[in-house]
Design a protein around this motif. Sequence first.
Motif, PDB file in Angstrom:
ATOM      1  N   SER A 117      89.945 -44.224  88.919  1.00 28.55           N
ATOM      2  CA  SER A 117      91.042 -44.249  87.953  1.00 28.55           C
ATOM      3  C   SER A 117      92.183 -43.367  88.451  1.00 28.55           C
ATOM      4  O   SER A 117      92.095 -42.745  89.509  1.00 28.55           O
ATOM      5  CB  SER A 117      90.553 -43.771  86.584  1.00 28.55           C
ATOM      6  OG  SER A 117      89.945 -42.496  86.698  1.00 28.55           O
ATOM      7  N   ARG A 149      90.493 -37.159  82.645  1.00 27.88           N
ATOM      8  CA  ARG A 149      90.096 -37.868  83.875  1.00 27.88           C
ATOM      9  C   ARG A 149      90.195 -36.961  85.096  1.00 27.88           C
ATOM     10  O   ARG A 149      89.578 -37.227  86.123  1.00 27.88           O
ATOM     11  CB  ARG A 149      90.990 -39.086  84.095  1.00 27.88           C
ATOM     12  CG  ARG A 149      90.784 -40.225  83.106  1.00 27.88           C
ATOM     13  CD  ARG A 149      91.712 -41.371  83.442  1.00 27.88           C
ATOM     14  NE  ARG A 149      91.518 -42.526  82.571  1.00 27.88           N
ATOM     15  CZ  ARG A 149      92.232 -43.638  82.637  1.00 27.88           C
ATOM     16  NH1 ARG A 149      93.188 -43.751  83.538  1.00 27.88           N
ATOM     17  NH2 ARG A 149      91.994 -44.649  81.816  1.00 27.88           N
ATOM     18  N   ARG A 215      82.330 -47.967  89.888  1.00 24.24           N
ATOM     19  CA  ARG A 215      83.465 -47.154  89.443  1.00 24.24           C
ATOM     20  C   ARG A 215      83.150 -45.670  89.655  1.00 24.24           C
ATOM     21  O   ARG A 215      82.078 -45.191  89.301  1.00 24.24           O
ATOM     22  CB  ARG A 215      83.751 -47.410  87.959  1.00 24.24           C
ATOM     23  CG  ARG A 215      84.994 -46.675  87.466  1.00 24.24           C
ATOM     24  CD  ARG A 215      85.210 -46.863  85.977  1.00 24.24           C
ATOM     25  NE  ARG A 215      86.423 -46.182  85.530  1.00 24.24           N
ATOM     26  CZ  ARG A 215      86.742 -46.000  84.261  1.00 24.24           C
ATOM     27  NH1 ARG A 215      85.950 -46.470  83.309  1.00 24.24           N
ATOM     28  NH2 ARG A 215      87.862 -45.368  83.936  1.00 24.24           N
ATOM     29  N   LYS A 217      84.052 -41.878  88.659  1.00 17.92           N
ATOM     30  CA  LYS A 217      84.683 -41.105  87.588  1.00 17.92           C
ATOM     31  C   LYS A 217      84.534 -39.617  87.888  1.00 17.92           C
ATOM     32  O   LYS A 217      83.525 -39.176  88.433  1.00 17.92           O
ATOM     33  CB  LYS A 217      84.037 -41.444  86.243  1.00 17.92           C
ATOM     34  CG  LYS A 217      84.229 -42.894  85.818  1.00 17.92           C
ATOM     35  CD  LYS A 217      83.566 -43.196  84.484  1.00 17.92           C
ATOM     36  CE  LYS A 217      84.306 -42.559  83.319  1.00 17.92           C
ATOM     37  NZ  LYS A 217      83.730 -42.968  82.019  1.00 17.92           N
ATOM     38  N   HIS A 218      85.560 -38.865  87.519  1.00 20.58           N
ATOM     39  CA  HIS A 218      85.589 -37.410  87.721  1.00 20.58           C
ATOM     40  C   HIS A 218      85.435 -37.037  89.197  1.00 20.58           C
ATOM     41  O   HIS A 218      84.918 -35.980  89.541  1.00 20.58           O
ATOM     42  CB  HIS A 218      84.533 -36.713  86.859  1.00 20.58           C
ATOM     43  CG  HIS A 218      84.716 -36.953  85.399  1.00 20.58           C
ATOM     44  ND1 HIS A 218      85.838 -36.528  84.719  1.00 20.58           N
ATOM     45  CD2 HIS A 218      83.929 -37.606  84.486  1.00 20.58           C
ATOM     46  CE1 HIS A 218      85.738 -36.889  83.449  1.00 20.58           C
ATOM     47  NE2 HIS A 218      84.605 -37.554  83.284  1.00 20.58           N
TER      48      HIS A 218
END
Length: 260
Positions: A117, A149, A215, A217-218
Amino acid sequence: MNTTLLISTYNWPKALELVLMSVERQKKLPTEVVIADDGSTEETKKLIESYQENFPVKIRHIWHEDKGFTKTVILNKALKTITSDYVIQIDGDIILHSNFIKDHIANAKKGTYLFGSRISITEPYSKKALEKKQIKFYWFGSGLLRRTRAIYLPFYNTFTKSKHKNSSKLRGCNMSYWLKDAININGYNEDYIGWGYEDFDFAQRLINAGVAAKRIKHAAIQFHIYHKEAPKGDTDKGNKILSKTIQEQISVCKNGIKKL
């Protein structure tokens, strides 16, 4: 594993400079940087040349004449020149967290492509960042949207699984894939003219070819410099192409790196 950081750009050298500054401070550098330039003017060329002189890794500039938004064409031209095992793809308005390259490499797995993201920088704060050449941002700082995020928790991704399914969360400005897989699907579909859908089509064809999506994330954190959204291309045509790709489970496009 050899890696290429592939950066798409068009006529925004001030933003591209911040991108290259953020690449310089990576804790793990890519093997090379390839800039896919969709027809920028001489100013962008001069900026790239100034960085090529002392950059810690090789920078290659792939350019073609400006004929409108033809991102798929220039990306394919760039992909044809890449010999690295792995490609990490971003846009020319994305500032990278210092662990960005490291995180993509750490999560790379055969038979999988990755997507992450982005955290948007507000318009006034983007202007400030461009003026002051700021490339460090913190989740608790000002000027960020969806700031959570930006909390760095890389171990989170050890518990997430890949899926054989496309995602509405996918962003072409934060994805990575094996070059072999991109070549197998014939790269980007050049039938997409104008912004919109080309990334989803690319990802969908990877899935149709048996490549799973994961995906991140972080981790693989990036910050998007604000700009007005460009008008989309032919959305009706794009919808039809994407729908056909999904319904017929097409993995290889005809109008890609090779013209089939």
